[in-house]
Design a protein around this motif. Structure first.
Motif, PDB file in Angstrom:
ATOM      1  N   ARG A  84       2.692  12.578  -7.102  1.00  0.00           N
ATOM      2  CA  ARG A  84       2.208  11.998  -5.847  1.00  0.00           C
ATOM      3  C   ARG A  84       1.326  10.777  -6.092  1.00  0.00           C
ATOM      4  NH1 ARG A  84      -0.677  16.546  -3.092  1.00  0.00           N
ATOM      5  NH2 ARG A  84      -0.482  17.390  -5.152  1.00  0.00           N
TER       6      ARG A  84
ATOM      7  N   GLU B 166       3.526   7.811  -7.203  1.00  0.00           N
ATOM      8  CA  GLU B 166       4.260   7.243  -6.063  1.00  0.00           C
ATOM      9  C   GLU B 166       3.323   6.467  -5.145  1.00  0.00           C
ATOM     10  OE1 GLU B 166       6.217  10.584  -4.324  1.00  0.00           O
ATOM     11  OE2 GLU B 166       7.875  10.502  -5.774  1.00  0.00           O
ATOM     12  N   ARG B 167       2.119   6.981  -4.941  1.00  0.00           N
ATOM     13  CA  ARG B 167       1.154   6.274  -4.102  1.00  0.00           C
ATOM     14  C   ARG B 167       0.763   4.948  -4.746  1.00  0.00           C
ATOM     15  NH1 ARG B 167      -4.292   9.235  -2.839  1.00  0.00           N
ATOM     16  NH2 ARG B 167      -2.901  10.844  -3.576  1.00  0.00           N
TER      17      ARG B 167
ATOM     18  N   GLU C 267       2.657   3.171  -6.722  1.00  0.00           N
ATOM     19  CA  GLU C 267       3.813   2.278  -6.625  1.00  0.00           C
ATOM     20  C   GLU C 267       3.958   1.716  -5.213  1.00  0.00           C
ATOM     21  OE1 GLU C 267       6.269   1.307  -8.834  1.00  0.00           O
ATOM     22  OE2 GLU C 267       5.185   2.205 -10.491  1.00  0.00           O
ATOM     23  N   THR C 268       3.789   2.547  -4.198  1.00  0.00           N
ATOM     24  CA  THR C 268       3.971   2.067  -2.833  1.00  0.00           C
ATOM     25  C   THR C 268       2.792   1.234  -2.369  1.00  0.00           C
ATOM     26  OG1 THR C 268       3.073   4.125  -1.932  1.00  0.00           O
ATOM     27  CG2 THR C 268       5.474   3.962  -2.155  1.00  0.00           C
TER      28      THR C 268
END
Length: 127
Positions: free
Chosen positions: A111, A114-115, A117-118
């Protein structure tokens, strides 16, 4: 024993391409232009790399410290030098307890990655 012709070596990766009847190749795919190569682009990439490294080191520390200290804990416990009969609590500690921690830390790391990366704009999105 005169001059013998040695056949030329070729690497074959598919059917030969002939001008008249060979394979039809798909049109070339256009390559996207690279993002802005400037101090802003470099700064954003370095910040992303720092955040990813921080998350990886945190997850490693959260896994390595308790699992690395487990043998020390087992050596210090009073039943370390007793008879071969091992108490059930020790089996639970060794066989069951690490897995929820592994799953939880792994889920947290995915998580977080991904956070990270976004939260970083892609090179094409940067002004």
């Amino acid at each position: 024993m005169g001059t013998e012709s040695v056949p030329r070596r070729e690497v074959v990766t598919g059917r030969p391409h002939t001008p008249g009847g060979g394979r039809i190749l798909p049109p070339p795919v256009p390559v996207a232009a690279p993002g802005p190569a400037g101090p802003d682009g470099d700064t954003a990439v370095r910040a992303l790399m720092r955040r990813q490294m921080r998350a990886a080191l945190t997850a490693t520390a959260l896994l390595a410290v308790p699992l690395g200290l487990l043998p020390v804990l087992l050596r210090v416990l009073p039943f370390a030098g007793t008879a071969p009969r091992v108490p059930p609590a020790l089996w639970l500690l060794l066989g069951v307890a690490p897995y929820p921690a592994l799953l939880g830390i792994g889920a947290w790391y995915v998580r977080r990655a991904e956070r990270n990366e976004t939260g970083t704009p892609a090179p094409a999105e940067r002004p």
